[in-house]
Design a protein around this motif. Structure first.
Motif, PDB file in Angstrom:
ATOM      1  N   ASP A  59     -32.494   9.123  37.359  1.00  0.00           N
ATOM      2  CA  ASP A  59     -33.093   9.294  36.516  1.00  0.00           C
ATOM      3  C   ASP A  59     -32.648  10.109  35.526  1.00  0.00           C
ATOM      4  O   ASP A  59     -32.020  10.812  35.905  1.00  0.00           O
ATOM      5  CB  ASP A  59     -34.077  10.077  37.519  1.00  0.00           C
ATOM      6  CG  ASP A  59     -34.204   9.339  38.752  1.00  0.00           C
ATOM      7  OD1 ASP A  59     -34.261   7.920  39.282  1.00  0.00           O
ATOM      8  OD2 ASP A  59     -34.833   9.576  39.548  1.00  0.00           O
ATOM      9  N   ARG A  60     -33.906   9.936  34.099  1.00  0.00           N
ATOM     10  CA  ARG A  60     -32.996  10.367  32.994  1.00  0.00           C
ATOM     11  C   ARG A  60     -33.670  11.373  33.578  1.00  0.00           C
ATOM     12  O   ARG A  60     -35.144  11.697  34.406  1.00  0.00           O
ATOM     13  CB  ARG A  60     -33.485  10.390  31.734  1.00  0.00           C
ATOM     14  CG  ARG A  60     -33.419   9.866  30.317  1.00  0.00           C
ATOM     15  CD  ARG A  60     -33.448   9.386  29.425  1.00  0.00           C
ATOM     16  NE  ARG A  60     -35.528   9.120  29.376  1.00  0.00           N
ATOM     17  CZ  ARG A  60     -36.195   8.138  29.472  1.00  0.00           C
ATOM     18  NH1 ARG A  60     -35.640   6.802  30.471  1.00  0.00           N
ATOM     19  NH2 ARG A  60     -37.386   7.784  29.575  1.00  0.00           N
ATOM     20  N   ARG A  61     -33.545  12.960  33.090  1.00  0.00           N
ATOM     21  CA  ARG A  61     -34.021  14.488  33.113  1.00  0.00           C
ATOM     22  C   ARG A  61     -35.797  13.765  32.487  1.00  0.00           C
ATOM     23  O   ARG A  61     -35.711  13.847  31.496  1.00  0.00           O
ATOM     24  CB  ARG A  61     -33.371  15.329  32.444  1.00  0.00           C
ATOM     25  CG  ARG A  61     -33.396  15.734  31.335  1.00  0.00           C
ATOM     26  CD  ARG A  61     -32.356  17.402  30.234  1.00  0.00           C
ATOM     27  NE  ARG A  61     -31.431  17.198  30.567  1.00  0.00           N
ATOM     28  CZ  ARG A  61     -30.761  18.328  31.162  1.00  0.00           C
ATOM     29  NH1 ARG A  61     -31.731  18.713  30.055  1.00  0.00           N
ATOM     30  NH2 ARG A  61     -30.049  18.095  30.522  1.00  0.00           N
ATOM     31  N   GLY A  62     -36.230  14.540  33.353  1.00  0.00           N
ATOM     32  CA  GLY A  62     -37.660  14.787  32.935  1.00  0.00           C
ATOM     33  C   GLY A  62     -38.041  13.564  34.067  1.00  0.00           C
ATOM     34  O   GLY A  62     -39.354  13.677  34.487  1.00  0.00           O
ATOM     35  N   GLU A  69     -35.693  22.766  34.402  1.00  0.00           N
ATOM     36  CA  GLU A  69     -35.708  24.036  35.100  1.00  0.00           C
ATOM     37  C   GLU A  69     -37.013  24.213  33.825  1.00  0.00           C
ATOM     38  O   GLU A  69     -37.769  25.279  34.826  1.00  0.00           O
ATOM     39  CB  GLU A  69     -34.553  24.782  34.204  1.00  0.00           C
ATOM     40  CG  GLU A  69     -33.526  24.374  35.706  1.00  0.00           C
ATOM     41  CD  GLU A  69     -31.396  25.279  34.840  1.00  0.00           C
ATOM     42  OE1 GLU A  69     -32.100  26.584  33.669  1.00  0.00           O
ATOM     43  OE2 GLU A  69     -30.955  24.690  35.657  1.00  0.00           O
ATOM     44  N   ASP A  70     -37.034  23.548  32.721  1.00  0.00           N
ATOM     45  CA  ASP A  70     -38.308  23.567  31.798  1.00  0.00           C
ATOM     46  C   ASP A  70     -38.837  23.061  32.239  1.00  0.00           C
ATOM     47  O   ASP A  70     -38.408  21.682  30.693  1.00  0.00           O
ATOM     48  CB  ASP A  70     -38.118  24.720  31.204  1.00  0.00           C
ATOM     49  CG  ASP A  70     -39.081  24.526  30.012  1.00  0.00           C
ATOM     50  OD1 ASP A  70     -40.060  24.768  30.272  1.00  0.00           O
ATOM     51  OD2 ASP A  70     -38.597  25.481  28.934  1.00  0.00           O
ATOM     52  N   PRO A  71     -39.586  22.310  32.689  1.00  0.00           N
ATOM     53  CA  PRO A  71     -40.426  20.640  32.376  1.00  0.00           C
ATOM     54  C   PRO A  71     -41.154  20.484  31.513  1.00  0.00           C
ATOM     55  O   PRO A  71     -41.422  19.506  30.723  1.00  0.00           O
ATOM     56  CB  PRO A  71     -41.888  20.776  34.037  1.00  0.00           C
ATOM     57  CG  PRO A  71     -41.546  21.754  34.954  1.00  0.00           C
ATOM     58  CD  PRO A  71     -40.557  23.020  34.395  1.00  0.00           C
ATOM     59  N   GLY A  72     -41.684  21.747  30.357  1.00  0.00           N
ATOM     60  CA  GLY A  72     -42.591  21.788  29.125  1.00  0.00           C
ATOM     61  C   GLY A  72     -41.699  21.273  27.914  1.00  0.00           C
ATOM     62  O   GLY A  72     -42.302  21.305  26.869  1.00  0.00           O
ATOM     63  N   ARG A  73     -40.179  21.202  28.223  1.00  0.00           N
ATOM     64  CA  ARG A  73     -39.629  21.191  26.943  1.00  0.00           C
ATOM     65  C   ARG A  73     -39.618  20.218  26.921  1.00  0.00           C
ATOM     66  O   ARG A  73     -38.199  19.244  27.503  1.00  0.00           O
ATOM     67  CB  ARG A  73     -37.920  22.244  27.638  1.00  0.00           C
ATOM     68  CG  ARG A  73     -37.247  22.047  26.055  1.00  0.00           C
ATOM     69  CD  ARG A  73     -36.118  23.262  26.774  1.00  0.00           C
ATOM     70  NE  ARG A  73     -35.019  22.868  25.717  1.00  0.00           N
ATOM     71  CZ  ARG A  73     -34.222  22.446  26.307  1.00  0.00           C
ATOM     72  NH1 ARG A  73     -33.739  21.197  26.534  1.00  0.00           N
ATOM     73  NH2 ARG A  73     -32.709  21.567  24.784  1.00  0.00           N
ATOM     74  N   THR A  74     -38.983  19.326  25.769  1.00  0.00           N
ATOM     75  CA  THR A  74     -38.255  18.154  25.243  1.00  0.00           C
ATOM     76  C   THR A  74     -36.781  17.742  25.598  1.00  0.00           C
ATOM     77  O   THR A  74     -36.533  18.946  24.735  1.00  0.00           O
ATOM     78  CB  THR A  74     -39.044  17.803  23.721  1.00  0.00           C
ATOM     79  OG1 THR A  74     -40.655  17.793  23.867  1.00  0.00           O
ATOM     80  CG2 THR A  74     -38.185  16.410  23.456  1.00  0.00           C
ATOM     81  N   THR A  75     -36.124  17.013  25.786  1.00  0.00           N
ATOM     82  CA  THR A  75     -35.277  17.386  26.043  1.00  0.00           C
ATOM     83  C   THR A  75     -34.801  16.108  24.651  1.00  0.00           C
ATOM     84  O   THR A  75     -34.898  15.277  24.679  1.00  0.00           O
ATOM     85  CB  THR A  75     -34.282  16.527  27.301  1.00  0.00           C
ATOM     86  OG1 THR A  75     -35.212  17.544  28.570  1.00  0.00           O
ATOM     87  CG2 THR A  75     -33.164  16.170  27.175  1.00  0.00           C
TER      88      THR A  75
END
Length: 279
Positions: A59-62, A69-75
Motif C-alpha cells: 500500500d503506497r503511503r496514504g 502521521e500527517d494525513p493532510g500532507r502531500t507525499t
C-alpha cells in the motif's frame, strides 16, 4: 496458477507505516500499482507470477493500511521512492525487478536515479510523467491534472473517474476483459484511496522534481511499456515514447490497456514472465 502462501507485514518509515505482502518464490519482483491501487489490487495477477517470482506488493503511503502521521500532507514522488528503497532493503539483499504501472512507474524512475543498483530492471508501464515531455506538452498535461482536482472538488468522485479515464485512455466498459476476475467494487476503502490519489498524488506529479536527463546513465535497465488497447493519442503513451527515446529501449506492448494488469491478468503475467526471464 500458484497457490503459494501469502505473508503480510508492516514497515515503519519516517512519517508513515507501510503495509506490504509477499507471495511466491524466486527472484524478487516488486509491483508498484497505479492510481488508487494498494497491495491487494493485483490479486488476480500475482498468482500467475508466484511460481516464477517472489512478488512484493504494498500500500503506497496514504492508501488503505499504510498509515500517515500527517494525513493532510502531500507525499512527493521522491519520498515515495524512498519508501520503495526502504521496503526493498527490508526484504532482499539483491537488486530487485520492478513493474511500475502509471504513477508506480514514475516512482520506479525515481528509485533508479536516487538509488543506483537497487533495481536491476524496471518495466515502466505508461508512466504518468509530464516532465518527460516537451515544455508545452508538459504544461498542458499538468494543467489537465489540476483541472481534474477541481472537478473532484466540485462534481465529486464519479465525474472525476470518468474524466480521468478519458485523459489516460482507460477503457472502463469491461468489454474484452478476462473472465472470472475478482470483483473490485468501489467500496469505502477504494473511494478513500481515489480521493487521496486525486488530491495528493496528482499534486505530487505536477510538483515532481524528476530530472529526465539523469535516467540515461542509471545502471537499472528501464523498459517502457504500453497497453495494446491504450489509444496512441493519450499523454501516458507519449510519456512512454519519450522514455524509450531517452533510455534507448524499444517499447514493449502488453495485453489490455492502461490497467491491463488488472483487466487481463493471466495474459499480462505471461507477457511479463516471458520478458523478464529472457533478460
Amino acid at each position: 496458477m500458484s497457490s503459494h502462501r501469502v505473508s503480510t507485514s508492516t514497515l515503519p518509515v519516517p512519517g508513515a507505516t507501510l503495509h506490504y505482502r509477499l507471495q511466491g518464490s524466486g527472484p524478487l519482483l516488486l509491483i508498484s500499482q497505479s492510481g488508487e491501487g494498494d497491495a491487494d489490487r493485483t490479486v488476480d495477477l500475482v498468482p500467475h507470477l508466484a511460481d516464477t517470482f517472489t512478488v512484493l506488493t504494498y500500500d503506497r503511503r496514504g492508501l488503505s493500511r499504510s498509515r500517515l502521521e500527517d494525513p493532510g500532507r502531500t507525499t512527493s514522488l521522491a519520498e515515495h521512492a524512498e519508501d520503495v528503497d526502504r521496503l526493498l532493503a527490508a526484504v532482499t539483499d539483491e537488486p530487485a525487478l520492478m513493474l511500475g504501472c502509471s504513477l508506480g512507474a514514475v516512482i520506479g524512475l525515481h528509485v533508479a536515479v536516487r538509488h543506483p543498483g537497487r533495481l536491476s530492471t524496471l518495466i515502466a508501464h505508461e508512466p504518468v510523467a509530464p516532465r518527460l515531455l516537451p515544455p508545452a506538452d508538459r504544461a498542458r498535461h499538468e494543467a489537465e491534472l489540476v483541472e481534474l482536482q477541481h472537478l473532484h472538488r466540485t462534481a465529486g468522485l464519479p465525474a472525476t473517474i470518468r474524466e480521468a479515464a478519458l485523459v489516460l485512455g482507460i477503457d472502463t466498459s469491461g468489454k474484452g476483459y478476462e473472465p472470472d476476475l475478482t470483483p473490485q467494487p468501489l467500496d469505502e476503502r477504494r473511494r478513500a484511496n481515489f480521493d487521496y490519489f486525486v488530491e495528493h498524488d496528482f499534486s505530487a506529479i505536477v510538483q515532481d522534481t524528476l530530472d529526465p536527463a539523469a535516467l540515461a546513465g542509471v545502471p537499472t535497465r528501464i523498459i517502457p511499456a504500453v497497453g495494446a488497447t491504450t489509444p496512441a493519442t493519450v499523454f501516458d503513451v507519449a510519456c512512454a515514447v519519450a522514455l524509450a527515446d531517452l533510455v534507448g529501449e524499444e517499447i514493449r506492448t502488453f495485453p489490455g490497456g492502461h490497467n491491463g494488469n488488472t483487466s487481463h491478468p493471466k495474459a499480462y503475467a505471461e507477457r511479463l514472465c516471458a520478458l523478464l526471464t529472457a533478460l
